[in-house]
Design an enzyme around this catalytic site. Structure first.
Site, short mmCIF file in Angstrom:
data_model
loop_
_atom_site.label_atom_id
_atom_site.label_comp_id
_atom_site.label_asym_id
_atom_site.label_seq_id
_atom_site.Cartn_x
_atom_site.Cartn_y
_atom_site.Cartn_z
N ASN A 162 -163.26 50.83 -56.03
CA ASN A 162 -162.78 49.46 -55.76
C ASN A 162 -161.99 49.45 -54.44
OD1 ASN A 162 -160.81 51.06 -57.00
ND2 ASN A 162 -159.97 49.42 -58.26
N ALA A 163 -161.49 50.61 -54.02
CA ALA A 163 -160.72 50.71 -52.78
C ALA A 163 -161.65 50.74 -51.57
CB ALA A 163 -159.88 51.98 -52.80
N GLY A 164 -161.14 50.27 -50.45
CA GLY A 164 -161.88 50.39 -49.19
C GLY A 164 -160.86 50.75 -48.13
N HIS A 165 -160.75 52.03 -47.82
CA HIS A 165 -159.76 52.47 -46.82
C HIS A 165 -160.43 52.59 -45.45
CE1 HIS A 165 -156.85 54.15 -50.09
NE2 HIS A 165 -157.07 52.85 -50.18
N GLN A 224 -155.17 50.49 -53.75
CA GLN A 224 -154.71 49.14 -54.12
C GLN A 224 -153.23 48.97 -53.74
OE1 GLN A 224 -156.63 50.88 -56.94
NE2 GLN A 224 -158.25 50.20 -55.59
N LYS A 257 -153.52 51.41 -45.69
CA LYS A 257 -153.17 52.79 -46.10
C LYS A 257 -154.08 53.82 -45.42
CE LYS A 257 -153.76 51.35 -50.30
NZ LYS A 257 -153.71 49.89 -50.18
N GLY A 258 -155.37 53.50 -45.34
CA GLY A 258 -156.33 54.44 -44.75
C GLY A 258 -155.95 54.80 -43.34
N ASP A 275 -154.97 46.45 -49.49
CA ASP A 275 -155.45 46.14 -48.14
C ASP A 275 -154.33 46.14 -47.10
OD1 ASP A 275 -157.97 45.69 -49.36
OD2 ASP A 275 -157.34 43.66 -49.86
N THR A 289 -163.76 43.84 -58.46
CA THR A 289 -164.75 44.27 -57.48
C THR A 289 -166.07 44.66 -58.17
OG1 THR A 289 -164.00 46.57 -57.64
CG2 THR A 289 -162.95 45.20 -55.95
N GLY A 348 -166.51 42.41 -49.12
CA GLY A 348 -166.76 41.43 -48.06
C GLY A 348 -166.17 40.05 -48.37
N LYS A 383 -150.21 45.33 -38.93
CA LYS A 383 -150.78 44.08 -38.42
C LYS A 383 -149.76 43.13 -37.79
CE LYS A 383 -155.20 43.59 -40.46
NZ LYS A 383 -156.15 42.81 -41.22
N VAL A 394 -150.01 47.88 -34.45
CA VAL A 394 -150.34 46.70 -33.64
C VAL A 394 -151.85 46.56 -33.40
CG1 VAL A 394 -148.09 46.49 -32.52
CG2 VAL A 394 -149.80 48.03 -31.53
#
Ligand code: IMP
Length: 424
Positions: free
Chosen positions: A37-40, A223, A15-16, A12, A128, A301, A330, A412
């Site tokens: 299992n990934a969420g990009h 991941q 990367k996406g 998290d 997940t 989620g 971030k 940012v």
């Protein structure tokens, strides 16, 4: 020429977003491990997109996107991803390629994941539940079904034999799970037909040819390094090699072809699921990081656990991967904290250390912090490095000195446009 891009923490990291931002510099984006299992997450033009298996270069017309042999593919999830992309008319059929050697996640792999986690009780991994572990187990156990297999006329016999074995295993678990296999199988076979409309290739040969033609390739990890099956916080890890070596086995590329290794980290740390996390915050600061950073899993989620940046763990990940440049994500989320803590050492069984020991459970490890000055400015609208508050510049320089690797991107905000490039 091949560059790698991978996460240095517990996933998290963003990367996406960075793959999407960098895609214009590459001809091919190739995912090398993990699965749904990934969420990009990618954001641009007011839209937010979450990709699970499809590489993050898909929104650029010029790029070919390859799902490598190291990836595990759930046809059902893949079909849903394709359907979500339909409105964008991306001309996917020529630009989305799948390795014949990638393994297939069956509905019973997902059920096995569920049964295994239920049986573990409070010792559960926090998976997940996408069937990742059981599919990689069948791969290493030499029982798996690969994408190339589904091209053969008799593949359903293979499927049935493996499914029956799984059903037997599910019965052997002490904890029973509820399921109705018929609709799951129907959905699966339907999705396999959709998958068959895409191009299956012998991707290691393809990548070799493309390199000979001088094409630029970016290998996209999933991941993070601390979830690596060998080097992560075992057993609270995923089931693949998320580190640089995983790109070689997950795509069939030789290590001496790799040039840049781009390591991505958040300006703080998060983790989703169980397992040790030395700098985890249980106070107001942790709650603030989670709220401002919108720290909820893109796939499940679930709320992510939040804490300060851990330089001991980050240095370890940099070493294991041979990171040549860093991207810090971030930074905007840290705005408003009067001071920022950075973990520089661990007190481990009474001794002060700066390397990652065998077990970082809180029973053994206590983080030791250095305090830096915070800043109070909204960074999300910035478009130039000159506008950064000097305390954030100090934070960046402090990290570059401690980690001995240049930070080339500071992010940012979640949007493509909220990306500042540095020439260190
Ligand atoms: P699994 O890979 O789904 O079995 O999950 C194993 C562990 O890795 C769990 O703690 C998950 O929360 C974590 N995990 C798996 N994929 C991701 C990801 O893409 N981002 C963050 N954590 C992940």
């Amino acid at each position: 020429m091949i560059d790698l891009l991978l996460g240095l923490q517990w996933g998290d990291e963003g990367k996406g977003k960075i793959v999407d931002v960098l895609t214009k510099k590459y001809d091919i984006i190739a995912r090398f491990q993990g699965g749904p299992n990934a969420g990009h997450t990618l954001e641009f033009d007011g839209h937010k997109h979450v990709l699970h298996t499809i590489p993050s270069g898909i929104f650029h017309d010029s790029a070919v996107n390859l799902v490598g042999n190291g990836v595990v593919i759930d046809p059902v999830v893949f079909k849903k991803e394709l359907e979500k992309l339909t409105p964008y008319k991306l001309n996917i059929s020529h630009r989305l390629l799948i390795s014949r050697k990638a393994h297939v996640i069956l509905p019973t792999h997902r059920l096995l994941d569920q049964a295994s986690e239920a049986a573990k009780g409070s010792a559960k991994i926090g998976s997940t539940l996408k069937g990742i572990g059981p599919t990689y187990m069948d791969k290493t156990g030499r029982n798996g079904i690969r994408i190339g297999d589904i091209e053969a006329p008799d593949w359903k016999e293979k499927y049935r034999a493996l499914r029956d074995k799984h059903l037997q295993m599910i019965e052997n678990y002490k904890v029973a799970i509820d399921f109705d296999l018929d609709p799951l199988e129907q959905e699966f076979f339907d999705a396999v037909e959709t998958l068959k409309s895409l191009q299956f290739i012998d991707s290691e040969h393809y990548l070799e040819q493309q390199q000979r033609l001088g094409k630029r390739i970016l290998a996209e990890g999933a991941q993070g390094s601390l979830l690596d099956i060998d080097f992560g916080t075992y057993p609270y890890v995923t089931s693949s090699n998320t580190t640089a070596a995983g790109a070689c086995t997950g795509l069939g590329i030789a290590p001496n072809r790799i040039q840049k290794v781009i390591g991505i980290f958040k300006a703080y740390t998060t983790r989703v699921g169980s397992g040790p996390f030395p700098t985890e915050l249980f106070d107001e600061n942790g709650i603030t990081l989670g709220r401002v950073g919108n720290e909820f899993g893109a796939t499940t989620g679930r709320a992510r656990r939040c804490g300060w940046l851990d330089l001991v763990a980050l240095k370890y990940a940099i070493t294991v991967n041979g990171v040549t440049e860093l991207n810090m994500m971030k930074a905007d989320v840290l705005s408003g904290f009067p001071s920022i803590e950075v973990c520089t050492h661990y007190r481990y069984k009474g001794e002060l250390i700066d390397h990652l020991p065998f077990d970082i459970d809180s029973k053994y490890v206590e983080p030791v912090y250095e305090t830096l000055k915070g800043w109070n400015a909204d960074l999300t609208g910035l478009n130039s490095l000159d506008q950064l508050p000097h305390e954030l510049n100090d934070y960046i320089h402090y990290l570059e000195t401690a980690l001995e690797v240049p930070i080339t991107i500071v992010s940012v905000g979640p949007d493509r446009s909220q990306t500042l490039f540095r020439n260190s």
